[in-house]
Write a protein that holds these residues in place. Structure first.
Motif, PDB file in Angstrom:
ATOM      1  N   TYR A  46      17.776 -35.282 -34.499  1.00  0.00           N
ATOM      2  CA  TYR A  46      18.989 -34.480 -34.320  1.00  0.00           C
ATOM      3  C   TYR A  46      20.154 -35.358 -33.860  1.00  0.00           C
ATOM      4  N   LEU A  47      19.837 -36.355 -33.025  1.00  0.00           N
ATOM      5  CA  LEU A  47      20.863 -37.257 -32.501  1.00  0.00           C
ATOM      6  C   LEU A  47      21.171 -38.418 -33.442  1.00  0.00           C
ATOM      7  N   LYS A  48      20.500 -38.423 -34.596  1.00  0.00           N
ATOM      8  CA  LYS A  48      20.723 -39.439 -35.640  1.00  0.00           C
ATOM      9  C   LYS A  48      20.449 -40.857 -35.124  1.00  0.00           C
ATOM     10  N   ASN A  49      19.262 -40.985 -34.525  1.00  0.00           N
ATOM     11  CA  ASN A  49      18.817 -42.287 -34.025  1.00  0.00           C
ATOM     12  C   ASN A  49      17.476 -42.617 -34.676  1.00  0.00           C
ATOM     13  N   PRO A  50      17.476 -43.168 -35.906  1.00  0.00           N
ATOM     14  CA  PRO A  50      16.239 -43.357 -36.665  1.00  0.00           C
ATOM     15  C   PRO A  50      15.247 -44.308 -36.016  1.00  0.00           C
ATOM     16  N   THR A  51      15.735 -45.289 -35.246  1.00  0.00           N
ATOM     17  CA  THR A  51      14.824 -46.243 -34.598  1.00  0.00           C
ATOM     18  C   THR A  51      13.887 -45.523 -33.643  1.00  0.00           C
ATOM     19  N   TYR A  52      14.454 -44.652 -32.820  1.00  0.00           N
ATOM     20  CA  TYR A  52      13.632 -43.934 -31.855  1.00  0.00           C
ATOM     21  C   TYR A  52      12.857 -42.781 -32.496  1.00  0.00           C
ATOM     22  N   VAL A  53      13.353 -42.277 -33.590  1.00  0.00           N
ATOM     23  CA  VAL A  53      12.565 -41.284 -34.345  1.00  0.00           C
ATOM     24  C   VAL A  53      11.237 -41.911 -34.756  1.00  0.00           C
ATOM     25  N   GLN A  54      11.309 -43.100 -35.320  1.00  0.00           N
ATOM     26  CA  GLN A  54      10.109 -43.793 -35.777  1.00  0.00           C
ATOM     27  C   GLN A  54       9.171 -44.110 -34.613  1.00  0.00           C
ATOM     28  N   LEU A  55       9.727 -44.570 -33.502  1.00  0.00           N
ATOM     29  CA  LEU A  55       8.925 -44.907 -32.330  1.00  0.00           C
ATOM     30  C   LEU A  55       8.143 -43.702 -31.826  1.00  0.00           C
ATOM     31  N   TYR A  56       8.842 -42.583 -31.639  1.00  0.00           N
ATOM     32  CA  TYR A  56       8.181 -41.420 -31.048  1.00  0.00           C
ATOM     33  C   TYR A  56       7.335 -40.660 -32.065  1.00  0.00           C
ATOM     34  N   GLU A  57       7.623 -40.821 -33.342  1.00  0.00           N
ATOM     35  CA  GLU A  57       6.747 -40.253 -34.361  1.00  0.00           C
ATOM     36  C   GLU A  57       5.401 -40.991 -34.342  1.00  0.00           C
ATOM     37  N   GLN A  58       5.444 -42.314 -34.136  1.00  0.00           N
ATOM     38  CA  GLN A  58       4.209 -43.086 -34.017  1.00  0.00           C
ATOM     39  C   GLN A  58       3.418 -42.654 -32.790  1.00  0.00           C
ATOM     40  N   ARG A  59       4.109 -42.473 -31.695  1.00  0.00           N
ATOM     41  CA  ARG A  59       3.426 -42.035 -30.475  1.00  0.00           C
ATOM     42  C   ARG A  59       2.854 -40.625 -30.642  1.00  0.00           C
ATOM     43  N   TYR A  60       3.598 -39.774 -31.311  1.00  0.00           N
ATOM     44  CA  TYR A  60       3.101 -38.429 -31.605  1.00  0.00           C
ATOM     45  C   TYR A  60       1.819 -38.499 -32.442  1.00  0.00           C
ATOM     46  N   ASN A  61       1.830 -39.309 -33.495  1.00  0.00           N
ATOM     47  CA  ASN A  61       0.660 -39.426 -34.364  1.00  0.00           C
ATOM     48  C   ASN A  61      -0.546 -39.968 -33.611  1.00  0.00           C
ATOM     49  N   GLN A  62      -0.318 -40.926 -32.699  1.00  0.00           N
ATOM     50  CA  GLN A  62      -1.417 -41.453 -31.892  1.00  0.00           C
ATOM     51  C   GLN A  62      -1.979 -40.372 -30.966  1.00  0.00           C
ATOM     52  N   ALA A  63      -1.093 -39.580 -30.381  1.00  0.00           N
ATOM     53  CA  ALA A  63      -1.534 -38.504 -29.493  1.00  0.00           C
ATOM     54  C   ALA A  63      -2.309 -37.441 -30.262  1.00  0.00           C
ATOM     55  N   VAL A  64      -1.841 -37.114 -31.464  1.00  0.00           N
ATOM     56  CA  VAL A  64      -2.542 -36.135 -32.301  1.00  0.00           C
ATOM     57  C   VAL A  64      -3.921 -36.661 -32.682  1.00  0.00           C
ATOM     58  N   GLN A  65      -4.009 -37.957 -33.006  1.00  0.00           N
ATOM     59  CA  GLN A  65      -5.287 -38.554 -33.359  1.00  0.00           C
ATOM     60  C   GLN A  65      -6.269 -38.470 -32.198  1.00  0.00           C
ATOM     61  N   GLY A  66      -5.794 -38.757 -30.994  1.00  0.00           N
ATOM     62  CA  GLY A  66      -6.652 -38.659 -29.822  1.00  0.00           C
ATOM     63  C   GLY A  66      -7.136 -37.238 -29.586  1.00  0.00           C
ATOM     64  N   LEU A  67      -6.239 -36.277 -29.753  1.00  0.00           N
ATOM     65  CA  LEU A  67      -6.616 -34.877 -29.578  1.00  0.00           C
ATOM     66  C   LEU A  67      -7.621 -34.441 -30.635  1.00  0.00           C
ATOM     67  N   SER A  68      -7.443 -34.902 -31.873  1.00  0.00           N
ATOM     68  CA  SER A  68      -8.361 -34.516 -32.945  1.00  0.00           C
ATOM     69  C   SER A  68      -9.742 -35.115 -32.722  1.00  0.00           C
ATOM     70  N   VAL A  69      -9.810 -36.346 -32.191  1.00  0.00           N
ATOM     71  CA  VAL A  69     -11.106 -36.971 -31.909  1.00  0.00           C
ATOM     72  C   VAL A  69     -11.880 -36.142 -30.886  1.00  0.00           C
ATOM     73  N   THR A  70     -11.171 -35.667 -29.877  1.00  0.00           N
ATOM     74  CA  THR A  70     -11.822 -34.865 -28.840  1.00  0.00           C
ATOM     75  C   THR A  70     -12.195 -33.483 -29.340  1.00  0.00           C
ATOM     76  N   GLN A  71     -11.228 -32.786 -29.935  1.00  0.00           N
ATOM     77  CA  GLN A  71     -11.416 -31.385 -30.294  1.00  0.00           C
ATOM     78  C   GLN A  71     -12.228 -31.190 -31.570  1.00  0.00           C
ATOM     79  N   MET A  72     -11.984 -32.028 -32.566  1.00  0.00           N
ATOM     80  CA  MET A  72     -12.626 -31.839 -33.868  1.00  0.00           C
ATOM     81  C   MET A  72     -13.776 -32.826 -34.081  1.00  0.00           C
ATOM     82  N   GLY A  73     -13.986 -33.715 -33.108  1.00  0.00           N
ATOM     83  CA  GLY A  73     -15.065 -34.676 -33.205  1.00  0.00           C
ATOM     84  C   GLY A  73     -16.076 -34.476 -32.106  1.00  0.00           C
ATOM     85  N   ARG A  74     -15.770 -34.996 -30.925  1.00  0.00           N
ATOM     86  CA  ARG A  74     -16.715 -34.938 -29.815  1.00  0.00           C
ATOM     87  C   ARG A  74     -17.108 -33.512 -29.439  1.00  0.00           C
ATOM     88  N   LYS A  75     -16.147 -32.614 -29.446  1.00  0.00           N
ATOM     89  CA  LYS A  75     -16.425 -31.242 -28.997  1.00  0.00           C
ATOM     90  C   LYS A  75     -17.345 -30.496 -29.957  1.00  0.00           C
TER      91      LYS A  75
END
Length: 224
Positions: free
Chosen positions: A173-202
């Protein structure tokens, strides 16, 4: 993390005040992220069961208000015997059950009639109990409008997913593509961790599946 804390975190991460990132603007970002998570992950927290009664001579079932998509449909007869219905297209139902008035019996099939209704065939000849297994629509932190729901399953168990996803939306929204990419990567890593726990180990059982093991590199005993 509660709703108020998420608003504060988003503004702290972006270093932008509420004059620009108002509550209503952040609510849009948050809703987008909640919808995204619903599509990406199959969490137990999204699963629901709803029991109702089929009306004799009526082939339609009304769906719950929070219905997103079905996982399965069972009917229970007078002897408490359960039977899974088979999902079909509405064209199959229409061809199979051309005469909905006179073709009655124990339902065998179901189909999506519209967004609020299922149709079964044959038309039920009794008031069978029906149990719907389904996924519900996303739980909205702040009710999507800054309302009274201050915490949700995700905000309590995986706040980083909501924060990184919402911050990524904010930087877009703030038109800052560098930080969009950074936090999208962090989001994807967090989603991956959640999926390992919820859809894997659990969804494993150590008695049946054994303990999860991390593969280790080992030296070739032959020196190759």
């Amino acid at each position: 993390m509660n709703y108020s804390e998420l608003l504060t975190n988003v503004r702290n991460y972006t270093e932008v005040t509420s004059d620009v990132l108002t509550d209503s603007v952040i609510n849009v970002f948050l809703t987008n992220v909640e919808n995204k998570i619903q599509k990406q992950l199959d969490l137990d927290a999204f699963r629901r069961f709803s029991t109702s009664t089929l009306i004799a001579d009526n082939p339609f079932i009304s769906l719950p208000d929070d219905f997103d998509f079905e996982r399965g449909v069972q009917i229970v007869d007078g002897n408490a015997d359960r039977t899974w219905l088979e999902q079909r297209d509405t064209t199959f139902i229409d061809e199979y059950n051309v005469d909905r008035v006179n073709n009655k019996g124990t339902p065998k099939y179901y189909a999506n009639w519209d967004k609020d209704t299922f149709i079964v065939a044959p038309t039920p000849n009794a008031a069978f109990t029906v149990e719907l297994w389904y996924n519900k629509t996303p739980e909205r932190l702040g009710d999507g409008t800054g309302g009274t729901t201050t915490t949700t399953y995700l905000s309590n168990t995986a706040p980083e997913v909501l924060i990184y996803g919402t911050v990524s939306e904010a930087f877009s929204y703030l038109k800052n593509p560098t930080y969009v990419q950074l936090y999208e990567q962090r989001y994807n890593q967090a989603v991956q961790g959640l999926s390992v726990t919820q859809m894997g180990r659990k969804r494993r059982d150590e008695y049946a599946d054994g303990v999860l093991r991390v593969p280790l590199q080992s030296a070739d005993p032959g020196g190759r």
